[in-house]
Design an enzyme around this catalytic site. Structure first.
Site, PDB file in Angstrom:
ATOM      1  CG  ASP A   1      30.224   7.370  17.769  1.00 54.85           C
ATOM      2  OD1 ASP A   1      29.389   6.476  17.571  1.00 54.85           O
ATOM      3  OD2 ASP A   1      31.180   7.244  18.572  1.00 54.85           O
TER       4      ASP A   1
ATOM      5  CD  GLU B   1      25.516   4.674  15.909  1.00 54.07           C
ATOM      6  OE1 GLU B   1      25.681   3.505  15.498  1.00 54.07           O
ATOM      7  OE2 GLU B   1      26.134   5.158  16.873  1.00 54.07           O
TER       8      GLU B   1
ATOM      9  CG  ASP C   1      34.480   7.364  20.098  1.00 59.99           C
ATOM     10  OD1 ASP C   1      33.939   6.244  19.986  1.00 59.99           O
ATOM     11  OD2 ASP C   1      34.924   7.800  21.167  1.00 59.99           O
TER      12      ASP C   1
END
Length: 403
Positions: free
Chosen positions: A207, A291, A373
């Site tokens: 992340d 991501e 996170d």
């Protein structure tokens, strides 16, 4: 791409700072400027043609037009640099257009990979480049690199590429400080490492953030050194002084050079931090899940734009992509709209009330206390493994139907 002689060979780039003479510096500057002009000229032609007919101009047509322009009397300065450099500028434009339309096609087919942006015009004075592909030779004993129509240019030797490597090309870059750099692309003869099997063991979700540069699903945290923020006061003072000088004056040029050097120092330090992190990840993990962040869209919001730029999310992704290919690590991308932060990694509850200021939250369903996170990185890992399993099952089913 690898050569035909060895399709499995890997390509690596080695960058060196050049020490050209005054005459050589003029030749290199001319080559960089001519490459920029050719790129911009034919990008404008392509835009006009596409708006008029909905089609692009073929590369061979552009190449013939360039030969006519170079041989004419309107732009005689185009003949002052190597013809190959100008042709390579055309090839770069053709490749950029192809990458854009190819990425759009993949996006329509459901690929979660990043979309390549449409080519933009190159600005004068910014990192201008010239691409040499023929006759490039490097002599490490003399510390020189030979370039067409320039000659043997001395460079600062920081490392050597493996003996027996084949030089593919050399890209000369002039940065905003006025220094020249040569990036030599070589084929070292080594084959890429086979991809490891995707499994939960050895896999990690990442992340990316602003407070911390990256938080991993195993609890590892890479803090954000905030190189740009540390020198914010100094850069602001330089830019303020620069804005008060008259354009074209000696003082304006001096302050502009000092400002560019300070920004280069920040960029180099930030890139080094990113290299250390991505190298550690690709050396220890067999599968990495990230991501697919829309960095350009997020940069349009001026509030977090500076912090996002300082965190170098795009550079992290770029380095992970090629290092994973080098080291046989699987890189899986999760869609940018996946609610990784708002989903409880224990029970799967979706917390729609979570805001950006909430760094910790308690799940109303199971009562688990989450670090925002860390929870997001765990969810990213699970979603990535799920997507990979779905893709593998679909490929297996398609193969069985074919048989």
């Amino acid at each position: 791409m690898p050569s035909n002689e060895n399709e499995a060979a890997m390509l690596k780039a080695y960058e060196y700072k050049l020490k050209p003479t005054q005459v050589q510096y003029g030749h290199l500057s001319q080559a960089c400027g001519n490459s920029r002009w050719v790129y911009n000229h034919f990008l404008g032609r392509q835009k006009e043609e596409y708006e008029r007919t909905g089609k692009l101009i073929p590369f061979l047509t552009m190449s013939k037009e360039l030969t006519e322009i170079r041989g004419g009397d309107e732009f005689p300065w185009l003949r002052e640099c190597s013809r190959v450099v100008l042709q390579q500028s055309l090839r770069n434009l053709d490749r950029a257009l192809g990458n854009f339309f190819s990425s759009l096609k993949k996006r329509k087919e459901g690929d979660a990979g990043p979309v390549t942006g449409f080519p933009v015009f190159k600005c004068k004075g910014r990192d201008e480049t010239a691409h040499y592909v023929n006759g490039v030779a490097v002599d490490f004993s003399a510390r020189t690199v030979f370039l067409q129509k320039v000659g043997s240019v001395k460079f600062h030797k920081n490392r050597e590429f493996p003996e027996g490597s084949r030089i593919v090309s050399a890209t000369v870059r002039r940065d905003r400080c006025g220094d020249m750099w040569a990036s030599v692309l070589v084929e070292d003869g080594t084959a890429p490492v086979p991809k490891a099997k995707v499994s939960e063991e050895g896999a990690v979700g990442i992340d990316l953030g602003i407070k911390d540069l990256a938080v991993l699903s195993d609890g590892t945290v890479y803090s954000n050194p905030k190189r740009l923020e540390r020198l914010q006061g100094k850069t602001a003072k330089l830019q303020q002084a620069l804005s008060r000088t008259e354009k074209g004056s000696k003082n304006h040029k001096r302050l502009k050079w000092k400002t560019a050097c300070l920004h280069r120092k920040v960029r180099d330090s930030r890139t080094n931090d990113t290299h250390q992190m991505t190298s550690a990840l690709t050396d220890t993990c067999s599968t990495i899940v990230i991501e697919d962040l829309g960095v350009k869209g997020m940069m349009s919001n001026h509030n977090p734009a500076g912090h996002i730029q300082s965190a170098s999310w795009g550079e992290i992704r770029r380095q992970l992509e090629y290092k994973c290919e080098w080291k046989g690590v699987n890189l899986i991308r999760v869609g940018r709209f996946f609610p990784s932060s708002r989903t409880c990694s224990v029970c799967g509850h979706h917390n729609a009330d979570l805001t950006l200021s909430d760094r910790e939250w308690t799940c109303p369903e199971c009562g688990t206390r989450h670090d925002r996170d860390r929870n997001a990185s765990v969810n990213i890992l699970r979603e990535g493994l799920r997507l990979w399993e779905e893709k593998s099952d679909a490929a297996t089913s398609k193969q069985s139907d074919t048989l």
